[in-house]
Design a protein around this motif. Structure first.
Motif, short mmCIF file in Angstrom:
data_model
loop_
_atom_site.label_atom_id
_atom_site.label_comp_id
_atom_site.label_asym_id
_atom_site.label_seq_id
_atom_site.Cartn_x
_atom_site.Cartn_y
_atom_site.Cartn_z
N ILE A 46 -35.78 36.48 11.63
CA ILE A 46 -34.39 36.16 11.25
C ILE A 46 -33.72 35.35 12.36
CG2 ILE A 46 -32.11 37.16 10.84
CD1 ILE A 46 -33.59 39.42 9.28
N VAL A 47 -33.88 35.79 13.60
CA VAL A 47 -33.26 35.09 14.73
C VAL A 47 -33.87 33.70 14.89
CG1 VAL A 47 -32.92 35.11 17.24
CG2 VAL A 47 -32.56 37.20 15.91
N LEU A 48 -35.19 33.59 14.76
CA LEU A 48 -35.85 32.29 14.89
C LEU A 48 -35.43 31.33 13.78
CD1 LEU A 48 -39.44 33.29 16.04
CD2 LEU A 48 -37.67 32.15 17.39
N ALA A 49 -35.04 31.86 12.63
CA ALA A 49 -34.63 31.02 11.50
C ALA A 49 -33.20 30.47 11.66
CB ALA A 49 -34.75 31.80 10.19
N LEU A 50 -32.46 30.99 12.63
CA LEU A 50 -31.09 30.48 12.85
C LEU A 50 -31.15 29.01 13.28
CD1 LEU A 50 -29.51 33.41 14.92
CD2 LEU A 50 -28.92 32.77 12.58
N PRO A 51 -30.14 28.23 12.90
CA PRO A 51 -30.06 26.87 13.43
C PRO A 51 -30.04 26.92 14.96
CG PRO A 51 -28.47 27.19 11.66
CD PRO A 51 -29.05 28.54 11.97
N LYS A 53 -28.42 25.66 17.52
CA LYS A 53 -27.18 25.85 18.26
C LYS A 53 -26.67 27.28 18.12
CE LYS A 53 -25.58 21.10 18.25
NZ LYS A 53 -24.53 20.16 17.87
N LEU A 54 -26.87 27.88 16.95
CA LEU A 54 -26.46 29.28 16.74
C LEU A 54 -27.42 30.22 17.46
CD1 LEU A 54 -25.52 29.36 12.94
CD2 LEU A 54 -24.11 28.69 14.90
N ARG A 55 -28.71 29.90 17.34
CA ARG A 55 -29.74 30.75 17.97
C ARG A 55 -29.55 30.80 19.48
NH1 ARG A 55 -34.34 28.51 15.98
NH2 ARG A 55 -34.40 27.07 17.72
N ASP A 56 -29.26 29.65 20.10
CA ASP A 56 -29.09 29.61 21.55
C ASP A 56 -28.01 30.57 22.03
OD1 ASP A 56 -31.05 27.70 21.75
OD2 ASP A 56 -29.69 26.02 22.14
N VAL A 59 -28.96 34.36 21.29
CA VAL A 59 -29.97 34.90 22.22
C VAL A 59 -29.36 35.12 23.60
CG1 VAL A 59 -32.12 34.33 23.43
CG2 VAL A 59 -31.97 34.03 20.96
N LEU A 60 -28.59 34.14 24.08
CA LEU A 60 -27.97 34.30 25.40
C LEU A 60 -27.02 35.50 25.44
CD1 LEU A 60 -27.24 30.56 26.25
CD2 LEU A 60 -28.91 32.06 27.38
#
Length: 99
Positions: A46-51, A53-56, A59-60
């Protein structure tokens, strides 16, 4: 006064973020019946599927523990942009978990 108004706005925003975070955690807990490896894989997908800019920012914030101010400085964007991306990331994750 401006100070009182700003404090009230900050408190409201913080409570909104906490509500969104708790909603995401509640959605994650829906999968607590799954074996932990399956659960971890699903969340990772699910997290890897985020666009990107959103994923960055997600995750941070969620994995690295950075504050919104730290993320804004690191990425060269405003705190408001970090907040918007976090809200969007939480919404995307919640929607993916309900599918």
């Amino acid at each position: 006064s401006d100070l009182a108004r700003n404090v009230a706005i900050d408190r409201f925003r913080r409570s909104q973020r906490e509500l969104e975070a708790s909603t995401f955690v509640a959605d994650v807990e829906v999968f607590s019946e799954l074996p932990s490896q399956q659960q971890a894989l699903l969340i990772k997908q699910i997290v890897l599927a985020l666009p990107p800019k959103l994923r960055d920012v997600f995750v941070l914030s969620q994995l690295e523990g950075l504050t919104h101010q730290e993320i804004a400085r690191l990425k060269g964007i405003s705190v408001k942009t970090v907040e918007w991306r976090m809200r969007k990331a939480f919404a995307c994750c919640a929607a993916a978990m309900q599918d």
